[in-house]
Enzyme design. Structure first.
Site, PDB file in Angstrom:
ATOM      1  N   LYS A 217       0.855  -1.199   0.000  1.00 17.57           N
ATOM      2  CA  LYS A 217       0.000   0.000   0.000  1.00 17.57           C
ATOM      3  C   LYS A 217       0.889   1.247   0.000  1.00 17.57           C
ATOM      4  O   LYS A 217       1.938   1.255   0.672  1.00 17.57           O
ATOM      5  CB  LYS A 217      -0.911  -0.032   1.232  1.00 17.57           C
ATOM      6  CG  LYS A 217      -1.994   1.036   1.250  1.00 17.57           C
ATOM      7  CD  LYS A 217      -2.951   0.795   2.411  1.00 17.57           C
ATOM      8  CE  LYS A 217      -3.965   1.908   2.559  1.00 17.57           C
ATOM      9  NZ  LYS A 217      -4.881   1.697   3.699  1.00 17.57           N
TER      10      LYS A 217
ATOM     11  N   SER B  14      -9.887  -0.484   7.071  1.00 21.95           N
ATOM     12  CA  SER B  14      -9.334  -0.316   5.716  1.00 21.95           C
ATOM     13  C   SER B  14      -8.712  -1.564   5.114  1.00 21.95           C
ATOM     14  O   SER B  14      -8.491  -1.616   3.900  1.00 21.95           O
ATOM     15  CB  SER B  14      -8.296   0.809   5.712  1.00 21.95           C
ATOM     16  OG  SER B  14      -8.929   2.032   5.889  1.00 21.95           O
TER      17      SER B  14
ATOM     18  N   SER C 261      -9.807   1.866   2.893  1.00 23.68           N
ATOM     19  CA  SER C 261      -8.964   2.587   1.991  1.00 23.68           C
ATOM     20  C   SER C 261      -7.971   1.718   1.223  1.00 23.68           C
ATOM     21  O   SER C 261      -7.346   2.207   0.273  1.00 23.68           O
ATOM     22  CB  SER C 261      -8.167   3.640   2.771  1.00 23.68           C
ATOM     23  OG  SER C 261      -7.294   3.020   3.694  1.00 23.68           O
TER      24      SER C 261
END
Lengths: 489, 98
Positions: A81, A180, A156
Site C-alpha cells: 500500500k 481499511s 482505503s
C-alpha cells in the site's frame, strides 16, 4: 503458464520455487506481465517498480539456492500500500501533496519482508491518506472492483484487495485504521487480517490516526495471510507502542464459544449480508463451535467516537505537510503563510480537507469536552464491553460491512452514509483488538460478502486458525472474479 | 448543529487551509451532518465512567485563542545566549505539574 502461476497461493509459489519447479524471476515476470495486461483496467497500482523487482529477484534466488532464505514466503512477489515507506521508491499516499516523495528509508515491515526473501514489485492505490471507504478519494483516480468494474473495491486499501482478488499479486501489505484492510477484503472476496494494535511496528507508516493505525496482511487464504503476519509481527525499538506478545490459545475450533452481536445484524444490514453471516455462524457450529447472540449496546457510539478521534489525530498528523520539502509547491507567493495555505489547499483532496476541518472542530475550545473527551469515554466503554464479551467467548462474529460494494460515485455524494458503513469494523480499532475478514458468500448480483471474527488481544493465530478451518470447508475464497476469466490466455 | 460561515472560516485558519466558495458551502452542509451525528456523544456527559488517567489531557490540544504573554521581559531575559561559541542553557521558568 504465466496465468497459472498467478492463480497459485503464496506458500504454494514459495514451495515450488524451493523445489526448483519455478524460479523467482519466472514468478515475478508472470505478475509483471499480468500487471501490464490488466492493471490499468482496475487502476489498482500507483507504481510498478520493474527494474528494482527484477534485481531483487536475482538476489533472492541466490539466497534460496544458498539455503540462506528458507522461510515459507521466500521468493514470493508482494505489492505494498502506498502509505508504507519504501526506500528509493516513491510513496505518495495517493495524494498530490506527496506525489514526488521518495522516502530515504524503509518501514520496519519492509525490512522484515525483505529479510525473508519477499520481492516488492508494486505500490498500491488507496484512498488519499487512507481516508475513505470506497477508494474514490485517490489523487490517481478510483480503483475498480474486479467482481464488477462499475462498483468500488472498498477502502482505503482498495488497490490491495482488488490486486489480490484479481490475481495481480499473491500478497499485499496494507493498513487498517477503521476497517481499511477488512472492508475492501469483504468487497473483493479475499482474506485480510487487522492485527492487535502494537503487534506490528508502525515505523515508516505515514500516520493517519496514530492510536488506531495498524499494518495488516491481505491474501486469498487465511493460511497465507497468517504466514505474512508472522513475518511482520514483533516489537521494534523504533515504535514504542510495539511489543512482542503471543497468547496462542488452542487453535482447534471444536468447543469454542462464538458470540454473534445482535446490534450488528439489525434491520440496517442488507438481508443478504445478514443471511450469509448467519450461515457462516451455522458453518462454525457444524465445525464443533457453539454460537450465541449477545447484545453490546455501547457499539451505538462507535462510529461517532471513531470519526471524532481519527479526525482529531489526522488534523494533527497532517499539519506537517506544507509543500516545503515535497509535494505541491505554489508559484508567485509572497509570504510563508501564503505558501502554506496555497500548498495545503491545492495539495489535499476534499475528503482529507473535510477531516482536517472536523478534527480542528472537535479539538477547539468550546467543543473539546462535548466531542473529543466524550469520544474517549465512548472508546473506553467499547473497550470494556468487548473485553467482557471476550472473557466469556473466544471470538466475536459480525458482518464486515452492512452492504456489498456500492456503485462508483454513490457514496461520494453522501459522506455521512460512507462513514456509517464502517459500523462493523471500527469497534476492533477502538478496542485495539485483532480481527480477520474472510469471504462467506455472494449476493444476488454475484458481489462478495465477508464475515469478521474479532479475538482477544495478541490472539491472531487463534482467529486465523478459525478462519482457516472455515476455508477448509468452503470454496468462497477460491472463487475467481469474472475479471480473472477475461484474462486467461 | 450546523456550522456557520464564521466557524468554517475559523476552522480553515486552524487547519491552514483556504477553501473556495463552493467548498465552503459544501463544508457547511456536509460537516453539519457529521457534527450533528456526533452530537450523540454528548449523552456521555453524565452517564459514562471516567476515562483512565493519562488518556485525556487537561486542556484542549488545539488552542484557538492567542496565548497571552504575561511577562515578556522575563521570557526575553531567558533567551539562549551564545557564550564562547556555545549556547547557554536557559533557566526553566515555572514549575512542572505533577
Amino acid at each position: 503458464m504465466k496465468n497459472v502461476i498467478c492463480l497459485l497461493g503464496a506458500k504454494e509459489i514459495s514451495a515450488k520455487i524451493k523445489q526448483g519447479e519455478l524460479s523467482v524471476r519466472q514468478v515475478l515476470e508472470a505478475y509483471l506481465q499480468r500487471a501490464e495486461d490488466c492493471g490499468n483496467e482496475l487502476n489498482c497500482f500507483n507504481l510498478i517498480c520493474k527494474d528494482y523487482a527484477l534485481s531483487r529477484a536475482e538476489e533472492v534466488q541466490k539466497g534460496i539456492d544458498d539455503g540462506a532464505l528458507s522461510g515459507p514466503l521466500a521468493g514470493v512477489p508482494i505489492a505494498v500500500k502506498d502509505n508504507i515507506c519504501t526506500e528509493g521508491i516513491p510513496t505518495t499516499c495517493s495524494s498530490r501533496m506527496l506525489s514526488d516523495f521518495v522516502p530515504p528509508y524503509n518501514a520496519t515491515v519492509i525490512n522484515k519482508i525483505n529479510a525473508e526473501g519477499l520481492v516488492v514489485f508494486a505500490k498500491l492505490n488507496m484512498d488519499e491518506f487512507a481516508m475513505g471507504s470506497t477508494n474514490e478519494s485517490s489523487f490517481f483516480g478510483e480503483v475498480r472492483n474486479p467482481w464488477n468494474l462499475s462498483r468500488v473495491p472498498g477502502g482505503s486499501s482498495g488497490g490491495a484487495a482488488a490486486a489480490v482478488s484479481a490475481g495481480l499479486s499473491p500478497l499485499a501489505l496494507a493498513t487498517d485504521t477503521g476497517g481499511s484492510v477488512r472492508q475492501p477484503c469483504s468487497f473483493c472476496s479475499v482474506t485480510g487480517l487487522k492485527p492487535t494494535y502494537g503487534a506490528v511496528s508502525r515505523y515508516g507508516l505515514i500516520a493517519y490516526a496514530s492510536s488506531l493505525d495498524t499494518i495488516g496482511a491481505i491474501a486469498k487464504s487465511a493460511d497465507d495471510c497468517l504466514a505474512l503476519f508472522n513475518i511482520i509481527r514483533g516489537s521494534d525499538p523504533k515504535d514504542s507502542t510495539s511489543k512482542d506478545a503471543s497468547f496462542i490459545k488452542s487453535t482447534d475450533i471444536k468447543g469454542k464459544k462464538i458470540a454473534v452481536i445482535s446490534e450488528l445484524l439489525s434491520e440496517d444490514i442488507n438481508p443478504e449480508v445478514k443471511n450469509a453471516v448467519l450461515s457462516a455462524a451455522e458453518r462454525f457450529r457444524s465445525l464443533g463451535a457453539e454460537t450465541e447472540f449477545i447484545s453490546v449496546p455501547e457499539l451505538k457510539y462507535s462510529v461517532a467516537a471513531y470519526y471524532v478521534l481519527a479526525s482529531a489525530q489526522a488534523s494533527s498528523n497532517l499539519a506537517r505537510f506544507d509543500g516545503i520539502r515535497c509535494g505541491y509547491t505554489p508559484e508567485n507567493v509572497e509570504t510563508l503563510s501564503e505558501q502554506y495555505l496555497k500548498s495545503r489547499s491545492a495539495g489535499f483532496g476534499s475528503e482529507v480537507k473535510r477531516r482536517i476541518l472536523l478534527g480542528n472542530f472537535v479539538l477547539s475550545e468550546g467543543y473539546y469536552d462535548s466531542y473529543y473527551k466524550n469520544a474517549l469515554k465512548a472508546q473506553e466503554l467499547i473497550k470494556q464491553a468487548l473485553k467482557k464479551a471476550l472473557g466469556n467467548y473466544s471470538f466475536i462474529l459480525t458482518p464486515v460491512s452492512p452492504d456489498t460494494a456500492p456503485e462508483i460515485g454513490k457514496m461520494t455524494k453522501d459522506p455521512m452514509k460512507m462513514y456509517l458503513s464502517d459500523v462493523c469494523t471500527v469497534p476492533a480499532n477502538l478496542a485495539g483488538l485483532p480481527a480477520v475478514a474472510f469471504p462467506c458468500g455472494f449476493d444476488k448480483d454475484n458481489m462478495p460478502i465477508g464475515v469478521q471474527l474479532i479475538g482477544n488481544a495478541f490472539c491472531e493465530e487463534e482467529i486465523m486458525s478459525a478462519a482457516e478451518a472455515f476455508q477448509q470447508k468452503t470454496k468462497y475464497h477460491k472463487t475467481q472474479p469474472p475479471f480473472t476469466a477475461r484474462y486467461k490466455k | 448543529m450546523k456550522p456557520d460561515r464564521e466557524l468554517i472560516l475559523k476552522l480553515e485558519g486552524l487547519g491552514m487551509l483556504r477553501l473556495s466558495e463552493p467548498e465552503r458551502a459544501e463544508a457547511e452542509e456536509k460537516l453539519g451532518e457529521i457534527i450533528s451525528y456526533c452530537e450523540q456523544l454528548c449523552a456521555l456527559d453524565a452517564e459514562a465512567p471516567s476515562v483512565p488517567e493519562g488518556d485525556v489531557s487537561v486542556c484542549p490540544l488545539r488552542r484557538d485563542m492567542p496565548a497571552v504573554k504575561k511577562e515578556p521581559d522575563k521570557l526575553l531575559k531567558n533567551a539562549a545566549e551564545i557564550i564562547n561559541g556555545c549556547f547557554s542553557v536557559p533557566e526553566a521558568l515555572g514549575e512542572a505539574k505533577e
